[in-house]
Design a protein around this motif. Structure first.
Motif, mmCIF file in Angstrom:
data_model
loop_
_atom_site.group_PDB
_atom_site.id
_atom_site.type_symbol
_atom_site.label_atom_id
_atom_site.label_comp_id
_atom_site.label_asym_id
_atom_site.label_seq_id
_atom_site.Cartn_x
_atom_site.Cartn_y
_atom_site.Cartn_z
ATOM 1 N N LEU A 197 -90.068 -39.945 39.980
ATOM 2 C CA LEU A 197 -89.416 -40.447 38.765
ATOM 3 C C LEU A 197 -89.154 -41.941 38.911
ATOM 4 N N THR A 198 -90.214 -42.685 39.098
ATOM 5 C CA THR A 198 -90.085 -44.107 39.426
ATOM 6 C C THR A 198 -89.564 -44.951 38.275
ATOM 7 N N ASP A 199 -89.739 -44.494 37.046
ATOM 8 C CA ASP A 199 -89.304 -45.283 35.884
ATOM 9 C C ASP A 199 -87.879 -44.945 35.449
ATOM 10 N N THR A 200 -87.226 -44.055 36.159
ATOM 11 C CA THR A 200 -85.875 -43.634 35.774
ATOM 12 C C THR A 200 -84.846 -44.618 36.321
ATOM 13 N N PRO A 201 -84.032 -45.206 35.447
ATOM 14 C CA PRO A 201 -83.026 -46.167 35.927
ATOM 15 C C PRO A 201 -81.828 -45.450 36.542
ATOM 16 N N GLU A 202 -80.984 -46.219 37.202
ATOM 17 C CA GLU A 202 -79.727 -45.674 37.720
ATOM 18 C C GLU A 202 -78.867 -45.175 36.560
ATOM 19 N N PRO A 203 -78.152 -44.052 36.751
ATOM 20 C CA PRO A 203 -77.269 -43.584 35.677
ATOM 21 C C PRO A 203 -76.214 -44.629 35.350
ATOM 22 N N ASP A 204 -75.898 -44.764 34.056
ATOM 23 C CA ASP A 204 -74.893 -45.753 33.661
ATOM 24 C C ASP A 204 -73.804 -45.151 32.790
ATOM 25 N N ASP A 205 -73.720 -43.824 32.753
ATOM 26 C CA ASP A 205 -72.664 -43.156 31.998
ATOM 27 C C ASP A 205 -71.655 -42.538 32.961
ATOM 28 N N GLY A 206 -70.428 -42.388 32.471
ATOM 29 C CA GLY A 206 -69.398 -41.743 33.271
ATOM 30 C C GLY A 206 -68.723 -42.708 34.220
ATOM 31 N N PRO A 207 -67.686 -42.232 34.889
ATOM 32 C CA PRO A 207 -66.935 -43.107 35.805
ATOM 33 C C PRO A 207 -67.774 -43.526 37.000
ATOM 34 N N ARG A 208 -67.461 -44.694 37.516
ATOM 35 C CA ARG A 208 -68.118 -45.217 38.721
ATOM 36 C C ARG A 208 -67.188 -44.918 39.897
ATOM 37 N N LEU A 209 -67.615 -44.028 40.774
ATOM 38 C CA LEU A 209 -66.759 -43.524 41.835
ATOM 39 C C LEU A 209 -67.038 -44.277 43.134
ATOM 40 N N VAL A 210 -66.058 -45.028 43.592
ATOM 41 C CA VAL A 210 -66.260 -45.885 44.755
ATOM 42 C C VAL A 210 -65.800 -45.162 46.027
ATOM 43 N N ASP A 211 -66.280 -43.934 46.186
ATOM 44 C CA ASP A 211 -65.939 -43.144 47.365
ATOM 45 C C ASP A 211 -66.827 -41.906 47.349
ATOM 46 N N LEU A 212 -67.464 -41.589 48.480
ATOM 47 C CA LEU A 212 -68.359 -40.436 48.516
ATOM 48 C C LEU A 212 -67.604 -39.131 48.344
ATOM 49 N N GLY A 213 -66.368 -39.084 48.826
ATOM 50 C CA GLY A 213 -65.561 -37.877 48.666
ATOM 51 C C GLY A 213 -65.197 -37.624 47.217
ATOM 52 N N LEU A 214 -64.909 -38.686 46.469
ATOM 53 C CA LEU A 214 -64.616 -38.528 45.040
ATOM 54 C C LEU A 214 -65.840 -38.017 44.292
ATOM 55 N N THR A 215 -67.023 -38.472 44.698
ATOM 56 C CA THR A 215 -68.257 -38.002 44.071
ATOM 57 C C THR A 215 -68.447 -36.505 44.318
ATOM 58 N N LEU A 216 -68.181 -36.054 45.555
ATOM 59 C CA LEU A 216 -68.257 -34.621 45.855
ATOM 60 C C LEU A 216 -67.227 -33.839 45.051
ATOM 61 N N ALA A 217 -66.017 -34.391 44.954
ATOM 62 C CA ALA A 217 -64.956 -33.709 44.199
ATOM 63 C C ALA A 217 -65.352 -33.561 42.733
ATOM 64 N N ALA A 218 -65.956 -34.603 42.168
ATOM 65 C CA ALA A 218 -66.392 -34.532 40.765
ATOM 66 C C ALA A 218 -67.497 -33.487 40.595
ATOM 67 N N ALA A 219 -68.392 -33.395 41.572
ATOM 68 C CA ALA A 219 -69.450 -32.383 41.497
ATOM 69 C C ALA A 219 -68.860 -30.976 41.591
ATOM 70 N N LEU A 220 -67.859 -30.790 42.421
ATOM 71 C CA LEU A 220 -67.256 -29.469 42.614
ATOM 72 C C LEU A 220 -66.602 -28.939 41.341
ATOM 73 N N VAL A 221 -66.055 -29.831 40.519
ATOM 74 C CA VAL A 221 -65.408 -29.373 39.280
ATOM 75 C C VAL A 221 -66.360 -29.428 38.091
ATOM 76 N N GLY A 222 -67.665 -29.661 38.351
ATOM 77 C CA GLY A 222 -68.658 -29.563 37.294
ATOM 78 C C GLY A 222 -68.811 -30.767 36.415
ATOM 79 N N GLN A 223 -68.377 -31.947 36.882
ATOM 80 C CA GLN A 223 -68.494 -33.148 36.057
ATOM 81 C C GLN A 223 -69.908 -33.716 36.057
ATOM 82 N N GLY A 224 -70.708 -33.364 37.054
ATOM 83 C CA GLY A 224 -72.066 -33.887 37.115
ATOM 84 C C GLY A 224 -72.721 -33.521 38.428
ATOM 85 N N VAL A 225 -73.931 -34.047 38.617
ATOM 86 C CA VAL A 225 -74.712 -33.799 39.827
ATOM 87 C C VAL A 225 -74.481 -34.972 40.779
ATOM 88 N N ALA A 226 -74.173 -34.672 42.028
ATOM 89 C CA ALA A 226 -73.963 -35.714 43.034
ATOM 90 C C ALA A 226 -75.199 -35.851 43.910
#
Length: 301
Positions: A209-238
């Motif tokens: 998927l070389t033409d796919t840009p970085e996601p730009d929607d939703g909160p920007r999580l400046v911590d890997l643990g917060l990203t996992l936490a968001a994935a666990l509650v179904g907010q998105g794919v980490a």
């Protein structure tokens, strides 16, 4: 009877360390002080005795004749103090070690394993603090630091703890709300969680998927643990590290939709700021622990 004015114990310890190690810097490292503080203590001792004990030269410190005579007397006095039962209590023999770590590594990998270190090294009193990787804010007083960064710029190759692999992870609840995922391109219909610590570009490229840009929607999580936490509650794919999410995967709270994984571009490494027996023991233990985690991950794959 006139009372003899004795030099301070700190000054005697500084003198003994300087005489044995040959430099202010080495003595400072052993006594957890600055070289300047060691030099001041030695100068104060020499002023009180009205004798030069060590010469300062380009090749380091060397004992003067007065220093040669004084050193065994100091060592004998220190040995007598150390031999006193009250001074040898377990509480006096404990070695303090201050470790700073990135939050997610500490929470997911380090803290669950700490009982093993404590059992093997009961004399080490470990204090754990957290750093903020993206802001480069750490604990200036830490003896040992778990750092997340590039190799070799931020971490030397020998300091690397884990060479992780990345893959998309999502909660079963999130996946149930969308059509089944058959190919990596199907993932683009789902919200992709974003963090500056771990861009999607490498995995998207590997998935074609070389033409796919970085996601730009939703909160920007400046911590890997917060990203996992968001994935666990179904907010998105980490885009997650398998080592950090191994418990959630084993318990079924996160799912790996695709077998494709890519090497992480940044790694966790252990940096020793103040070498000591406790720091060396912790370093060896953590390297062994992470090596076992990496081997188990490879075997599971």
């Amino acid at each position: 009877m006139a009372r003899t004015r004795l030099p301070s114990l700190d000054a005697l310890l500084a003198f003994e360390a300087c005489a044995r190690l040959g430099s202010f810097e080495a003595a400072a490292q052993e006594l957890a002080l600055t070289a300047s503080a060691i030099a001041k203590r030695l100068a104060g001792l020499e002023e009180r005795l009205a004798q030069e004990l060590l010469t300062r030269g380009a090749k380091g410190l060397a004992l003067t004749p007065a220093g040669h005579e004084y050193l065994p007397q100091v060592r004998q006095a220190l040995a007598l103090l150390q031999a006193m039962p009250l001074h040898r209590r377990a509480s006096q023999q404990r070695e303090r070690l201050r470790v700073t770590s990135t939050p997610t590594f500490a929470r997911q990998l380090l803290v669950p394993a700490l009982p093993g270190f404590t059992a093997a090294h009961p004399h080490v009193e470990l204090e754990l603090t957290l750093s903020v990787p993206l802001l480069a804010e750490g604990d200036a007083g830490a003896d040992v630091e778990v750092r997340h960064g590039a190799v070799p710029d931020d971490i030397a190759p020998a300091q690397v703890l884990l060479r992780d692999r990345l893959t998309p992870l999502a909660s079963p609840e999130l996946l149930a709300r969308f059509a089944p995922l058959h190919t990596p391109s199907d993932l683009l219909a789902l919200p992709l969680l974003r963090t500056p610590l771990q861009p999607w570009a490498t995995w998207l490229r590997a998935a074609g998927l070389t033409d796919t840009p970085e996601p730009d929607d939703g909160p920007r999580l400046v911590d890997l643990g917060l990203t996992l936490a968001a994935a666990l509650v179904g907010q998105g794919v980490a885009l997650a590290r398998l080592s950090l999410a191994r418990h959630e995967l084993a318990e079924g709270r996160l799912v790996q939709p695709f077998a494709l994984t890519v090497p992480a571009e940044r790694h966790y490494g252990l940096v020793m700021h103040r070498p000591s027996p406790a720091a060396a023991a912790f370093s060896a233990w953590l390297h062994d622990h992470c090596r076992a985690l990496q081997e188990n991950s490879s075997a599971a794959a």
